[in-house]
Design an enzyme around this catalytic site. Structure first.
Site, PDB file in Angstrom:
ATOM      1  N   ASN A  42       0.835  -1.210   0.000  1.00 53.30           N
ATOM      2  CA  ASN A  42       0.000   0.000   0.000  1.00 53.30           C
ATOM      3  C   ASN A  42       0.866   1.255   0.000  1.00 53.30           C
ATOM      4  OD1 ASN A  42       0.582  -0.819   2.696  1.00 53.30           O
ATOM      5  ND2 ASN A  42      -1.092   0.395   3.515  1.00 53.30           N
ATOM      6  N   GLU A  44       0.214   5.309   0.667  1.00 57.43           N
ATOM      7  CA  GLU A  44      -0.763   6.318   1.100  1.00 57.43           C
ATOM      8  C   GLU A  44      -0.387   7.698   0.579  1.00 57.43           C
ATOM      9  OE1 GLU A  44      -1.172   5.650   5.332  1.00 57.43           O
ATOM     10  OE2 GLU A  44      -2.237   3.758   4.968  1.00 57.43           O
ATOM     11  N   CYS A  53      -4.126   0.674  -2.396  1.00 56.50           N
ATOM     12  CA  CYS A  53      -4.036  -0.580  -1.641  1.00 56.50           C
ATOM     13  C   CYS A  53      -2.944  -1.483  -2.219  1.00 56.50           C
ATOM     14  CB  CYS A  53      -5.361  -1.336  -1.690  1.00 56.50           C
ATOM     15  SG  CYS A  53      -6.633  -0.664  -0.619  1.00 56.50           S
ATOM     16  N   GLU A  55      -3.111  -4.647  -2.939  1.00 54.49           N
ATOM     17  CA  GLU A  55      -3.592  -5.542  -3.997  1.00 54.49           C
ATOM     18  C   GLU A  55      -3.589  -4.834  -5.348  1.00 54.49           C
ATOM     19  OE1 GLU A  55      -4.909  -4.935  -1.064  1.00 54.49           O
ATOM     20  OE2 GLU A  55      -6.060  -6.626  -0.276  1.00 54.49           O
ATOM     21  N   CYS A  95     -10.099  -5.373   0.650  1.00 48.99           N
ATOM     22  CA  CYS A  95     -11.226  -4.452   0.805  1.00 48.99           C
ATOM     23  C   CYS A  95     -12.147  -4.572  -0.414  1.00 48.99           C
ATOM     24  CB  CYS A  95     -10.717  -3.017   0.962  1.00 48.99           C
ATOM     25  SG  CYS A  95     -10.184  -2.261  -0.581  1.00 48.99           S
ATOM     26  N   CYS A  98     -10.640  -3.608  -3.777  1.00 47.05           N
ATOM     27  CA  CYS A  98      -9.663  -4.582  -4.269  1.00 47.05           C
ATOM     28  C   CYS A  98     -10.359  -5.841  -4.774  1.00 47.05           C
ATOM     29  CB  CYS A  98      -8.668  -4.924  -3.173  1.00 47.05           C
ATOM     30  SG  CYS A  98      -7.581  -3.536  -2.801  1.00 47.05           S
TER      31      CYS A  98
HETATM   32  N1  THU Z   1      -5.283  -1.640   2.679  1.00 50.91           N
HETATM   33  C1  THU Z   1      -4.764  -2.410   1.679  1.00 50.91           C
HETATM   34  O1  THU Z   1      -3.665  -2.121   1.177  1.00 50.91           O
HETATM   35  N2  THU Z   1      -5.474  -3.470   1.256  1.00 50.91           N
HETATM   36  C2  THU Z   1      -6.691  -3.841   1.766  1.00 50.91           C
HETATM   37  O2  THU Z   1      -7.331  -4.732   1.220  1.00 50.91           O
HETATM   38  C3  THU Z   1      -7.183  -3.201   2.958  1.00 50.91           C
HETATM   39  C4  THU Z   1      -6.569  -1.887   3.295  1.00 50.91           C
HETATM   40  C5  THU Z   1      -4.537  -0.472   3.129  1.00 50.91           C
HETATM   41  C6  THU Z   1      -5.157   0.843   2.723  1.00 50.91           C
HETATM   42  C7  THU Z   1      -4.597   1.774   3.767  1.00 50.91           C
HETATM   43  O3  THU Z   1      -3.332   2.254   3.296  1.00 50.91           O
HETATM   44  C8  THU Z   1      -4.371   0.892   4.988  1.00 50.91           C
HETATM   45  O4  THU Z   1      -4.450  -0.449   4.517  1.00 50.91           O
HETATM   46  C9  THU Z   1      -5.404   1.096   6.071  1.00 50.91           C
HETATM   47  O5  THU Z   1      -6.683   0.975   5.585  1.00 50.91           O
END
Ligand code: THU
Length: 151
Positions: A42, A44, A53, A55, A95, A98
């Site tokens: 991920n 941000e 994310c 994925e 999520c 994804c």
């Molecule tokens: N996140 C992912 O990278 N993948 C997911 O399927 C769930 C959430 C990340 C997004 C964000 O940077 C952090 O986790 C907190 O939500």
């Protein structure tokens, strides 16, 4: 490539996350039908809603390396990535966004995708099929009757 191998790659990828806002590092490793592997983490952004994310980061690498239609198995792990090893005892499932992105790969390839969800420390593992995680989802197959996709 075993599930344990793929999880190890996802856990290592999480250590390269850029997650200063949530403090939650996620890594993803994607295996192709031909045995190739790509990873992502991920990333941000100060504009929080623009974060990417793990994925989707890995899916982008998959498209570049072997094509979305070749995605066979995906491992995801997440937790505290501030130390030398990823920590955390709760498995991370993809999520909703994804799941939708994975559905694109699944329908393009005409196959279900195995999703291996691991806790940060790798100690707890859940196995799912994408078809169960996004049952009756809307994907490219649903666009067959559009003027741009119809045969
Ligand atoms: N996140 C992912 O990278 N993948 C997911 O399927 C769930 C959430 C990340 C997004 C964000 O940077 C952090 O986790 C907190 O939500």
């Amino acid at each position: 490539m075993t599930d344990d191998d793929l999880i190890a790659l996802a856990r290592a990828a999480a250590l390269k996350a850029y997650a200063p806002y949530s403090g939650f590092s996620v890594g993803c490793a994607i295996l192709s039908v031909d045995g190739e592997v790509v990873t992502g983490a991920n990333m941000e952004n100060a504009c929080y809603r623009l974060g990417l994310c793990a994925e989707q980061s890995a899916l982008t690498a998959a498209q570049h390396a072997f094509g979305l239609d070749k995605v066979a198995r995906v491992a995801v792990a997440g937790g505290d990535g501030s130390g030398a090893e990823l920590k955390g005892d709760a498995p991370v499932t993809p999520c909703g966004g994804c799941r939708q992105a994975l559905l694109e790969a699944s329908q393009l390839g005409g196959r279900d995708i195995d999703i291996v969800c691991a806790s940060g420390d790798g100690g707890i593992i859940e196995r799912h099929r994408l078809s169960a995680l996004i049952a009756n989802g809307f994907g490219p197959d649903n666009l067959r009757d559009s003027t741009k996709h119809g045969d």
